[in-house]
Design an enzyme around this catalytic site. Structure first.
Site, short mmCIF file in Angstrom:
data_model
loop_
_atom_site.label_atom_id
_atom_site.label_comp_id
_atom_site.label_asym_id
_atom_site.label_seq_id
_atom_site.Cartn_x
_atom_site.Cartn_y
_atom_site.Cartn_z
N HIS A 26 3.37 -27.96 22.30
CA HIS A 26 3.80 -26.36 22.99
C HIS A 26 2.83 -25.44 23.75
O HIS A 26 2.81 -24.69 24.70
CB HIS A 26 4.52 -25.53 21.72
CG HIS A 26 5.34 -24.53 22.17
ND1 HIS A 26 6.57 -24.15 21.55
CD2 HIS A 26 5.29 -23.72 23.43
CE1 HIS A 26 7.28 -23.25 22.28
NE2 HIS A 26 6.52 -22.99 23.35
N TYR A 45 11.04 -21.69 18.22
CA TYR A 45 12.24 -20.63 18.63
C TYR A 45 12.88 -20.40 17.53
O TYR A 45 13.96 -19.53 17.33
CB TYR A 45 13.20 -21.48 19.67
CG TYR A 45 12.20 -21.86 21.00
CD1 TYR A 45 10.94 -21.38 21.23
CD2 TYR A 45 13.03 -22.48 21.90
CE1 TYR A 45 10.42 -21.52 22.36
CE2 TYR A 45 12.18 -22.80 22.98
CZ TYR A 45 11.12 -22.45 23.41
OH TYR A 45 10.34 -22.77 24.55
#
Length: 316
Positions: A111, A49
């Site tokens: 992830h 992110y």
């Protein structure tokens, strides 16, 4: 109504958390501070992110103000699949820990299940624009992550975007030391994930729902895509309870014992998204919302569709 889900490690994971995907670095710091002030204790982060430094600043400021103690917080981050090799995994984890300014994480997730070629790019590509994969698999990455648990740097491990075949392979891995405690997946009334949730819960694995509002701000959004927040039936249920559509969409997960991480950088919405413990959807309303399923995904990661291990080829 419990405000947390008990993990297989006996840790308590707050059932509502703040999502930080797509939160711009210049806004995410204030968002995290507003969330902690509003009563959030669970913050969902990730290396990919590119905003963990600001999240860390916010957490530290709130701890310094004595608004919250570190042990009251539940901080999650994720390993990106370009870093599955043990040496790179340790470096990526260290960067996350340093950026977040913490000495441990409550939960560390893989992830995405497909290994990608190491390097600076999140999506490494060849000259033809094809994604470059890595021979290192999530099973090897898991071993490196288990070492972090053994060193006291991480309290628990989990996965994200895994289908049940991939979870099964992980659970059957020879020498598995630490089982995954959660699978974080896209979930909302247009993608209800009933079979996957049932499977995970049957294995003692909790489920965390990302994009619970349908991710209207995602980069790939098209005008013709369905809008959950504007769905007339959701609006009708919300009006009946004197709540917003977003609150109904969040409450829907809580009543399925699914952790939910709505993202917002707007203080009023951040507050609204956690005001979901003072009403109850009826069985009939829950059944109505579940009937909206159309297996529609907001987040497909299309770059990786034609690669091995693409998680969404399986039914669940």
């Amino acid at each position: 109504m419990a405000t947390f889900v008990e993990l297989s490690t006996k840790a308590k994971m707050p059932i509502v958390g703040l999502g930080t995907w797509k939160s711009p670095p210049n806004q995410v710091k204030e968002a995290v501070k507003a969330a902690i002030d509003a009563g959030y204790r669970h913050i969902d982060c990730a290396y990919a992110y590119c905003n963990e430094n600001e999240v860390g600043e916010a957490i530290q400021e709130k701890i310094k103000e004595k608004a919250v103690q570190r042990e009251d917080l539940f901080i999650v981050s994720k390993l990106w699949p370009t870093c599955f090799e043990k040496k790179l995994l340790k470096e990526a984890f260290q960067k996350t820990l340093t950026d977040l300014k913490l000495d441990y994480l409550d939960l560390y997730l893989i992830h995405w299940p497909q290994g990608l070629q190491p390097g600076k790019e999140l999506f490494p590509k060849d000259d033809q624009g094809r994604i470059l994969t890595s021979k290192t698999t999530f099973l090897e990455a898991w071993e490196g992550m288990e070492e972090l648990v053994d060193q006291g740097l991480v309290k628990a491990l989990g996965v994200s975007n895994f289908n049940h075949f991939q979870i099964e392979r992980l659970l059957n891995k020879p020498g598995l030391k630490h089982k995954p405690v959660t699978n974080q997946v896209e979930c909302h009334p247009y993608l209800t994930q009933e079979k996957l949730i049932q499977y995970c819960h049957s294995k003692g694995i909790s489920v965390t729902a990302y994009s619970p509002l349908g991710s209207p701000d995602r980069p790939s959004a098209k005008p013709e895509d369905p809008s959950l927040l504007e769905d007339p039936k959701i609006k009708e249920i919300a009006a009946k309870h004197e709540k917003t559509s977003a609150q109904v969409l969040i409450r829907f997960h809580i009543q399925r014992n699914v952790v939910v991480i709505p993202k917002s950088v707007t203080p009023s919405r951040i507050q609204e998204n956690i005001q979901v413990f003072d009403f109850q959807l009826s069985d009939e309303e829950m059944a109505t919302i579940l009937s909206f399923n159309r297996n529609w995904r907001a987040c497909l990661l299309p770059e990786t569709v034609n690669m091995e291990e693409y998680p969404y080829d399986a039914e669940y």
